[in-house]
Design a protein around this motif. Structure first.
Motif, PDB file in Angstrom:
ATOM      1  N   PHE A   1     -13.614   7.982 -42.576  1.00 21.04           N
ATOM      2  CA  PHE A   1     -13.839   7.984 -41.127  1.00 21.04           C
ATOM      3  C   PHE A   1     -14.641   9.190 -40.640  1.00 21.04           C
ATOM      4  O   PHE A   1     -14.763   9.410 -39.442  1.00 21.04           O
ATOM      5  CB  PHE A   1     -12.495   7.975 -40.392  1.00 21.04           C
ATOM      6  N   ARG A   2     -15.180   9.980 -41.567  1.00 15.62           N
ATOM      7  CA  ARG A   2     -15.780  11.262 -41.199  1.00 15.62           C
ATOM      8  C   ARG A   2     -16.852  11.114 -40.120  1.00 15.62           C
ATOM      9  O   ARG A   2     -16.922  11.945 -39.192  1.00 15.62           O
ATOM     10  CB  ARG A   2     -16.369  11.937 -42.446  1.00 15.62           C
ATOM     11  N   ASN A   3     -17.692  10.100 -40.213  1.00 14.49           N
ATOM     12  CA  ASN A   3     -18.760   9.912 -39.226  1.00 14.49           C
ATOM     13  C   ASN A   3     -18.243   9.232 -37.959  1.00 14.49           C
ATOM     14  O   ASN A   3     -18.662   9.587 -36.855  1.00 14.49           O
ATOM     15  CB  ASN A   3     -19.899   9.088 -39.840  1.00 14.49           C
ATOM     16  N   LEU A   4     -17.360   8.262 -38.117  1.00 17.12           N
ATOM     17  CA  LEU A   4     -16.803   7.561 -36.958  1.00 17.12           C
ATOM     18  C   LEU A   4     -16.033   8.519 -36.060  1.00 17.12           C
ATOM     19  O   LEU A   4     -16.075   8.400 -34.828  1.00 17.12           O
ATOM     20  CB  LEU A   4     -15.895   6.421 -37.422  1.00 17.12           C
ATOM     21  N   ILE A   5     -15.344   9.476 -36.648  1.00 19.70           N
ATOM     22  CA  ILE A   5     -14.598  10.466 -35.861  1.00 19.70           C
ATOM     23  C   ILE A   5     -15.540  11.197 -34.917  1.00 19.70           C
ATOM     24  O   ILE A   5     -15.246  11.359 -33.725  1.00 19.70           O
ATOM     25  CB  ILE A   5     -13.865  11.461 -36.794  1.00 19.70           C
ATOM     26  N   THR A   6     -16.681  11.631 -35.433  1.00 18.23           N
ATOM     27  CA  THR A   6     -17.670  12.326 -34.603  1.00 18.23           C
ATOM     28  C   THR A   6     -18.177  11.423 -33.488  1.00 18.23           C
ATOM     29  O   THR A   6     -18.285  11.833 -32.330  1.00 18.23           O
ATOM     30  CB  THR A   6     -18.843  12.818 -35.465  1.00 18.23           C
ATOM     31  N   ASP A   7     -18.480  10.175 -33.820  1.00 15.09           N
ATOM     32  CA  ASP A   7     -19.024   9.242 -32.832  1.00 15.09           C
ATOM     33  C   ASP A   7     -18.033   8.960 -31.703  1.00 15.09           C
ATOM     34  O   ASP A   7     -18.418   8.825 -30.535  1.00 15.09           O
ATOM     35  CB  ASP A   7     -19.407   7.921 -33.510  1.00 15.09           C
ATOM     36  N   LEU A   8     -16.748   8.848 -32.045  1.00 12.52           N
ATOM     37  CA  LEU A   8     -15.745   8.472 -31.049  1.00 12.52           C
ATOM     38  C   LEU A   8     -15.178   9.653 -30.273  1.00 12.52           C
ATOM     39  O   LEU A   8     -14.728   9.505 -29.134  1.00 12.52           O
ATOM     40  CB  LEU A   8     -14.588   7.724 -31.726  1.00 12.52           C
ATOM     41  N   SER A   9     -15.203  10.832 -30.894  1.00 13.79           N
ATOM     42  CA  SER A   9     -14.488  11.972 -30.303  1.00 13.79           C
ATOM     43  C   SER A   9     -15.131  12.510 -29.030  1.00 13.79           C
ATOM     44  O   SER A   9     -14.497  13.257 -28.294  1.00 13.79           O
ATOM     45  CB  SER A   9     -14.378  13.107 -31.328  1.00 13.79           C
ATOM     46  N   VAL A  10     -16.359  12.138 -28.753  1.00 15.13           N
ATOM     47  CA  VAL A  10     -16.983  12.553 -27.491  1.00 15.13           C
ATOM     48  C   VAL A  10     -16.253  11.924 -26.314  1.00 15.13           C
ATOM     49  O   VAL A  10     -16.154  12.515 -25.244  1.00 15.13           O
ATOM     50  CB  VAL A  10     -18.478  12.159 -27.476  1.00 15.13           C
ATOM     51  N   ARG A  11     -15.704  10.715 -26.533  1.00 15.11           N
ATOM     52  CA  ARG A  11     -15.043   9.978 -25.451  1.00 15.11           C
ATOM     53  C   ARG A  11     -13.538   9.835 -25.645  1.00 15.11           C
ATOM     54  O   ARG A  11     -12.812   9.524 -24.707  1.00 15.11           O
ATOM     55  CB  ARG A  11     -15.641   8.578 -25.324  1.00 15.11           C
ATOM     56  N   TYR A  12     -13.055  10.053 -26.882  1.00 13.90           N
ATOM     57  CA  TYR A  12     -11.654   9.777 -27.185  1.00 13.90           C
ATOM     58  C   TYR A  12     -11.035  10.890 -28.030  1.00 13.90           C
ATOM     59  O   TYR A  12     -11.743  11.683 -28.653  1.00 13.90           O
ATOM     60  CB  TYR A  12     -11.522   8.439 -27.931  1.00 13.90           C
ATOM     61  N   HIS A  13      -9.711  10.909 -28.033  1.00 16.87           N
ATOM     62  CA  HIS A  13      -8.952  11.773 -28.936  1.00 16.87           C
ATOM     63  C   HIS A  13      -8.705  10.972 -30.208  1.00 16.87           C
ATOM     64  O   HIS A  13      -8.181   9.853 -30.157  1.00 16.87           O
ATOM     65  CB  HIS A  13      -7.624  12.158 -28.273  1.00 16.87           C
ATOM     66  N   VAL A  14      -9.101  11.518 -31.352  1.00 14.99           N
ATOM     67  CA  VAL A  14      -9.085  10.767 -32.605  1.00 14.99           C
ATOM     68  C   VAL A  14      -8.215  11.470 -33.641  1.00 14.99           C
ATOM     69  O   VAL A  14      -8.323  12.685 -33.843  1.00 14.99           O
ATOM     70  CB  VAL A  14     -10.517  10.589 -33.161  1.00 14.99           C
ATOM     71  N   LEU A  15      -7.359  10.693 -34.310  1.00 16.41           N
ATOM     72  CA  LEU A  15      -6.498  11.196 -35.377  1.00 16.41           C
ATOM     73  C   LEU A  15      -6.672  10.334 -36.615  1.00 16.41           C
ATOM     74  O   LEU A  15      -6.674   9.092 -36.519  1.00 16.41           O
ATOM     75  CB  LEU A  15      -5.032  11.151 -34.957  1.00 16.41           C
ATOM     76  N   ALA A  16      -6.820  10.966 -37.773  1.00 17.75           N
ATOM     77  CA  ALA A  16      -6.991  10.219 -39.028  1.00 17.75           C
ATOM     78  C   ALA A  16      -6.204  10.924 -40.135  1.00 17.75           C
ATOM     79  O   ALA A  16      -6.690  11.898 -40.720  1.00 17.75           O
ATOM     80  CB  ALA A  16      -8.461  10.114 -39.394  1.00 17.75           C
ATOM     81  N   PRO A  17      -4.988  10.458 -40.440  1.00 14.45           N
ATOM     82  CA  PRO A  17      -4.182  11.090 -41.495  1.00 14.45           C
ATOM     83  C   PRO A  17      -4.453  10.495 -42.872  1.00 14.45           C
ATOM     84  O   PRO A  17      -4.920   9.353 -43.004  1.00 14.45           O
ATOM     85  CB  PRO A  17      -2.742  10.765 -41.049  1.00 14.45           C
ATOM     86  N   ASP A  18      -4.164  11.267 -43.916  1.00 13.12           N
ATOM     87  CA  ASP A  18      -4.155  10.778 -45.299  1.00 13.12           C
ATOM     88  C   ASP A  18      -2.718  10.405 -45.658  1.00 13.12           C
ATOM     89  O   ASP A  18      -1.788  11.158 -45.355  1.00 13.12           O
ATOM     90  CB  ASP A  18      -4.622  11.864 -46.277  1.00 13.12           C
ATOM     91  N   TYR A  19      -2.525   9.287 -46.336  1.00 11.56           N
ATOM     92  CA  TYR A  19      -1.187   8.917 -46.792  1.00 11.56           C
ATOM     93  C   TYR A  19      -0.752   9.830 -47.941  1.00 11.56           C
ATOM     94  O   TYR A  19      -1.599  10.411 -48.634  1.00 11.56           O
ATOM     95  CB  TYR A  19      -1.161   7.465 -47.296  1.00 11.56           C
TER      96      TYR A  19
END
Length: 328
Positions: free
Chosen positions: A82-100
């Protein structure tokens, strides 16, 4: 100067002036240069937090006061997908992506101390969201992220603002040829049948998962499977992956429960699906329409890890979809 001489000179001057004006009017306009330094972006933070006694690595970006999107990764990868998607979305949203646990940079407890099951993984993510004090959120569900996230959504339906499903299954139609050897393992739990599955997390098997069905293999970074290998090569990790393969059988009986959740609560749902995926083919994307009224589906001409080739397209679909559903 005589009048006869002046008139031709004036005529020439007038013609020159008109020519200059026409040239200026038709001259190509200077392109506006965008100063990239002035485009606002949000940094991604890389953190670790203890959940149920296990150190969980996660990526976080964006303003915590904005709507939250939780990104749940698949097999055999991590939040790195999600490394690129996080950047794209974080301008408008709060984004969390954990590793299991046992994936990416999260701790890998010994199998004697931790149950590597989808039930337990969902409890880890549930605990993660509680510690992070996230009360409402959208879920991005990919591959393993689907059965983990659907458990949470069905348990806490009022917390879910929307679902974003990318090659994540909840219907029998989605388990096709790829699953034949895995189903054999479910029905006959032997070392030999487990050994036959180890090729999926070999270097060649990993590369195949990232490159099969894509339009341009040269766009797919080898860093993907090389990074996955770092956690897959940890001692005992091969047994963890087989344990998760075997436990996937527990998801199938829950499909009717999840489908009932869809019908009863009708979460706004965006489906962005790599239609050339052999693992979760497009046949698994269509049935969601049976149970969901507010569902938007996009079948993308790529493979299993659709973000690698269609990341910008997916980000745009997400932003437009959330805006349309007043999640902003």
């Amino acid at each position: 100067m005589k009048t006869k001489t002046i008139k031709p000179v004036l005529g020439i001057l007038l013609l020159a002036i008109l020519s200059l004006g026409i040239f200026a009017f038709n001259a190509p306009k200077e392109k506006k240069v965008i100063n990239i330094a002035k485009v606002k972006t949000e940094p991604t933070y890389h953190k670790t937090i203890k959940i149920n006694g296990v150190d969980i690595f996660y990526r976080e970006a964006g303003n915590v006061n904005k709507p939250t999107i939780v990104l749940l990764h698949g097999y055999p990868t991590s939040s790195h997908m999600f490394r690129n998607l996080i950047t794209d979305l974080s301008v408008r949203y709060h984004v969390l992506a954990p590793d299991y646990p046992g994936y990416g940079r999260s701790e890998q407890p010994a199998m004697r101390d931790f149950e590597y099951t989808f039930d337990n993984m969902s409890k880890i993510i549930e605990g993660f969201l509680e510690v992070k004090n996230v009360k409402k959120y959208s879920l991005y569900l990919m591959d393993y992220g689907a059965p983990i996230g659907f458990r949470i959504a069905a348990k806490y339906p009022k917390r879910i603002e929307s679902l974003i499903i990318q090659n994540g299954n909840a219907y029998d139609e989605g388990l096709r040829d790829f699953w034949i050897p895995i189903k054999k393992y479910w029905n006959d739990y032997t070392i030999a049948n487990g050994k036959a599955l180890e090729g999926f997390h070999s270097p060649d098997g990993l590369k195949w998962q990232y490159t099969h069905g894509v339009q341009d293999v040269s766009k797919i970074s080898p860093d993907n499977w090389n990074l996955d290998l770092q956690h897959l090569k940890r001692a005992e990790n091969d047994k963890i992956q087989l344990a998760m393969f075997y436990d996937y059988r527990t998801n199938v009986p829950l499909y009717p429960k999840w489908q009932k959740y869809f019908r009863d609560y009708q979460p706004a749902t965006l489906i962005v699906w790599g239609k050339n995926d052999y693992i979760f083919p497009a046949e698994g994307a269509h049935p969601y329409k049976r149970d969901l009224k507010n569902v938007e589906t996009h079948l993308l001409d790529t493979g299993h890890f659709a973000l690698e080739e269609k990341g910008d397209e997916i980000a745009n679909y997400i932003i437009k979809f959330l805006k349309k559903n007043n999640i902003k």
